[in-house]
Scaffold this motif. Structure first.
Motif, PDB file in Angstrom:
ATOM      1  N   ARG A 127       0.834  -1.205   0.000  1.00 16.79           N
ATOM      2  CA  ARG A 127       0.000   0.000   0.000  1.00 16.79           C
ATOM      3  C   ARG A 127       0.862   1.244   0.000  1.00 16.79           C
ATOM      4  N   GLU A 128       0.196   2.386  -0.222  1.00 22.98           N
ATOM      5  CA  GLU A 128       0.892   3.666  -0.117  1.00 22.98           C
ATOM      6  C   GLU A 128       1.303   3.914   1.332  1.00 22.98           C
ATOM      7  N   LEU A 129       2.394   4.650   1.489  1.00 28.94           N
ATOM      8  CA  LEU A 129       2.910   4.942   2.821  1.00 28.94           C
ATOM      9  C   LEU A 129       2.528   6.357   3.240  1.00 28.94           C
ATOM     10  N   TYR A 130       2.253   6.513   4.538  1.00 29.60           N
ATOM     11  CA  TYR A 130       1.849   7.808   5.079  1.00 29.60           C
ATOM     12  C   TYR A 130       2.525   8.031   6.422  1.00 29.60           C
ATOM     13  N   GLY A 131       2.715   9.287   6.763  1.00 29.81           N
ATOM     14  CA  GLY A 131       3.236   9.633   8.080  1.00 29.81           C
ATOM     15  C   GLY A 131       4.752   9.554   8.151  1.00 29.81           C
ATOM     16  N   GLN A 132       5.283  10.348   9.053  1.00 31.56           N
ATOM     17  CA  GLN A 132       6.726  10.463   9.196  1.00 31.56           C
ATOM     18  C   GLN A 132       7.378   9.132   9.552  1.00 31.56           C
ATOM     19  N   ALA A 133       6.743   8.344  10.407  1.00 31.90           N
ATOM     20  CA  ALA A 133       7.346   7.087  10.843  1.00 31.90           C
ATOM     21  C   ALA A 133       7.496   6.116   9.676  1.00 31.90           C
ATOM     22  N   GLU A 134       6.459   5.977   8.854  1.00 28.96           N
ATOM     23  CA  GLU A 134       6.541   5.056   7.724  1.00 28.96           C
ATOM     24  C   GLU A 134       7.529   5.533   6.676  1.00 28.96           C
ATOM     25  N   LEU A 135       7.539   6.813   6.397  1.00 29.90           N
ATOM     26  CA  LEU A 135       8.462   7.339   5.390  1.00 29.90           C
ATOM     27  C   LEU A 135       9.912   7.230   5.861  1.00 29.90           C
TER      28      LEU A 135
END
Length: 212
Positions: free
Chosen positions: A6-14
């Motif tokens: 899936r697409e990634l979101y948020g500072q932690a995932e990026l």
């Protein structure tokens, strides 16, 4: 393997995606990393930022790309796709590319492009034989010394149409000079690289032309 792509979101995932990118490629110099802030900007501006997460939520794959234009043609450029060593061989790379293709179609792109090391036979097999992408341009020393790359184009809407045979290069897999000369010769003649096979330490690159 249980997997969510899936697409990634948020500072932690990026940030985790940037960390996986450095780990897979073995980069320890900061200039060779990818910025989480850049990924956030790409995601919000017709780019792709996609992760593959296992059943525990651990990120084991990541790819990102952006929209490009050449001579009026809109395409999606896949800058990088990485899969953790322990997850390779389980189809993660293909799922990442398929997810990226769906995002690219949503932007109106007809094709997706990326570059790869033409002497990495496993990658060549995946790109040309498995996905059906086409090698369209040879880029010698793309990132500096000893970094030859081939640009491939992948039609996002139709399977690759067979063309007329345009020759082949057969060489020991370790003879990069000979392989490079063959790539330069065939691309200069306007041929397209469409397949690769390996047998007993030798590789064969096959080329086609658009002429029937």
């Amino acid at each position: 393997m249980e997997l969510v792509v899936r697409e990634l979101y948020g500072q932690a995932e990026l940030t985790e995606a940037a960390r996986l990118y450095r780990r897979v490629f073995g980069y320890d110099q900061p200039e060779h990393g990818v910025s989480p802030r850049l990924l956030a900007a790409l995601r919000e501006n017709s780019g792709s930022v996609i992760g593959a997460l296992d059943g525990d939520g651990t990120m084991i794959g990541f790819c990102y790309g952006f929209t490009g234009v050449e001579s009026g043609e809109l395409y999606h450029y896949s800058q990088a796709a990485v899969v953790a060593a322990e997850a390779q061989g389980h189809g993660v790379g293909r799922l990442l590319k398929q997810a990226q293709a769906r995002i690219a179609r949503g932007t109106g792109a007809r094709t997706m492009r990326w570059t790869f090391d033409p002497y990495a036979v496993r990658n060549a097999h995946f790109n040309l034989n498995v996905l059906g992408a086409t090698g369209v341009r040879f880029l010698p020393d793309y990132y500096g010394g000893d970094t030859d790359r081939v640009l491939v184009s992948w039609d996002l809407w139709h399977a690759r149409k067979p063309g007329a045979p345009a020759g082949a290069v057969r060489s020991p897999a370790t003879d990069r000079a000979r392989l490079r000369a063959g790539l330069e010769r065939h691309f200069a003649a306007g041929a397209r690289w469409t397949g690769v096979t390996r047998d007993a330490g030798e590789v064969t690159y096959t080329f086609e032309s658009d002429e029937s």
